[in-house]
Design a protein around this motif. Sequence first.
Motif, mmCIF file in Angstrom:
data_model
loop_
_atom_site.group_PDB
_atom_site.id
_atom_site.type_symbol
_atom_site.label_atom_id
_atom_site.label_comp_id
_atom_site.label_asym_id
_atom_site.label_seq_id
_atom_site.Cartn_x
_atom_site.Cartn_y
_atom_site.Cartn_z
ATOM 1 N N ALA B 75 0.890 -1.536 -0.337
ATOM 2 C CA ALA B 75 0.223 0.036 0.635
ATOM 3 C C ALA B 75 1.149 0.750 0.187
ATOM 4 N N ILE B 76 0.871 1.644 -0.796
ATOM 5 C CA ILE B 76 2.042 3.000 -1.621
ATOM 6 C C ILE B 76 1.091 4.038 -1.728
ATOM 7 N N GLU B 77 0.040 4.077 -2.412
ATOM 8 C CA GLU B 77 -0.469 5.503 -3.522
ATOM 9 C C GLU B 77 -2.444 4.752 -3.111
ATOM 10 N N GLY B 78 -2.875 5.941 -2.863
ATOM 11 C CA GLY B 78 -4.379 5.407 -3.071
ATOM 12 C C GLY B 78 -4.886 4.874 -4.308
ATOM 13 N N ASP B 79 -4.084 5.415 -5.024
ATOM 14 C CA ASP B 79 -5.113 4.861 -6.147
ATOM 15 C C ASP B 79 -4.370 3.890 -7.110
ATOM 16 N N ARG B 80 -3.625 3.013 -6.785
ATOM 17 C CA ARG B 80 -2.907 2.061 -7.672
ATOM 18 C C ARG B 80 -2.501 0.772 -6.196
ATOM 19 N N SER B 81 -2.375 -0.427 -7.072
ATOM 20 C CA SER B 81 -2.308 -1.431 -6.241
ATOM 21 C C SER B 81 -0.231 -1.913 -6.596
ATOM 22 N N PHE B 93 12.070 2.069 0.775
ATOM 23 C CA PHE B 93 12.060 3.712 -0.322
ATOM 24 C C PHE B 93 10.904 3.768 -0.835
ATOM 25 N N ASN B 95 10.541 6.625 -3.841
ATOM 26 C CA ASN B 95 11.055 8.084 -4.344
ATOM 27 C C ASN B 95 9.343 8.736 -4.719
ATOM 28 N N GLU B 96 8.948 9.678 -3.924
ATOM 29 C CA GLU B 96 8.273 10.500 -4.224
ATOM 30 C C GLU B 96 7.719 10.954 -5.408
ATOM 31 N N GLU B 97 8.652 11.456 -6.985
ATOM 32 C CA GLU B 97 9.157 12.321 -7.678
ATOM 33 C C GLU B 97 8.524 11.090 -8.880
ATOM 34 N N ASP B 127 5.189 -2.389 7.467
ATOM 35 C CA ASP B 127 5.736 -1.823 6.361
ATOM 36 C C ASP B 127 6.406 -0.705 7.373
ATOM 37 N N VAL B 128 7.211 -0.509 6.654
ATOM 38 C CA VAL B 128 7.869 0.749 6.877
ATOM 39 C C VAL B 128 8.336 1.516 5.336
ATOM 40 N N ILE B 129 7.778 2.361 4.916
ATOM 41 C CA ILE B 129 7.821 3.336 3.878
ATOM 42 C C ILE B 129 8.822 4.654 4.201
ATOM 43 N N ARG B 131 9.396 7.831 2.310
ATOM 44 C CA ARG B 131 9.266 8.528 1.636
ATOM 45 C C ARG B 131 10.187 9.328 1.368
#
Lengths: 135, 135
Positions: B75-81, B93, B95-97, B127-129, B131
């Motif tokens: 689970a990284i971002e709400g819009d995609r698995s 890690f 990378n938000e860019e 889970d550790v992310i 960012r």
Amino acid sequence: MRQTDAIAEKLNKAGLRPTAQRLALARVLFDGGDKHVSAESLFEDVAKSGLSVSLATVYNTLHQFKAAGLLRELAIEGDRSYYDTNTSNHFHFFNEEDGALMDIDPTTLKIIGLPALPKGKVIDRIDVIVRVKKA
Amino acid sequence: MRQTDAIAEKLNKAGLRPTAQRLALARVLFDGGDKHVSAESLFEDVAKSGLSVSLATVYNTLHQFKAAGLLRELAIEGDRSYYDTNTSNHFHFFNEEDGALMDIDPTTLKIIGLPALPKGKVIDRIDVIVRVKKA
DNA sequence: TTACATGCAAACTGTTTGCAAATAT
DNA sequence: ATATTTGCAAACAGTTTGCATGTAA
């Protein structure tokens, strides 16, 4: 009312006009304790509180509050966005059975041994989700 | 071919029939290094490799591989698995860019001071992310 | 031969957007 | 008076599903 004034003030400071809808949403969100909401749950909660706010406005307002630093977005599951009213550094327990979130105090939990960051990068933030289930 | 046999064997062990589509997907996924894929990126990668697999089958297969313990969902971002071919305990890690994910070796990074779990619960996983963004 | 797997298109869910009406300053 | 905000409905993205066809054992 003291409470309402403080909240109107909070919106003003964030550069957001204190409209009826934003005030209603902010009152539900910032009434004291830390909250974890989805758009849908906030939509239901604000409806209970009297004024009905459209779902589109709930989404818009969540984005505006997030951009203003009043909320933090949490990535927990792929199918839904959660927002946390606690924007300071902290971590979470996530109950996989009922979806409940609980804060973890960041003064007790520590992360050590973080490797070197990729070149030219800085940490934006660190998310820790401790996923728990029935024993 | 040694490689294909190992992969067919892997599917058999997981109780999944080694069909042409599953083999093609498994070859892309498990060809060596750790991979982080979305349904869409896997769909494109497998298309490049020759056999075209329908997007619906990519989704079905990701679910089956996950259920069989061959993949882990992130689970990284709400819009995609995202799915990770490394199912052992490790961190990331992000990378938000550009959305890139990199593994963090769990032997260097440690979490200490985890508070008591909610009653009757056990840890499923942590889970550790981390960012990161441009300095 | 029989149960399982695939592919298409349609359905579905959560989210975003265009635009006319309403509101804050 | 003017710019911003709202709400509705339509659009949208990612994902899931029903069902007829194809395939593995």
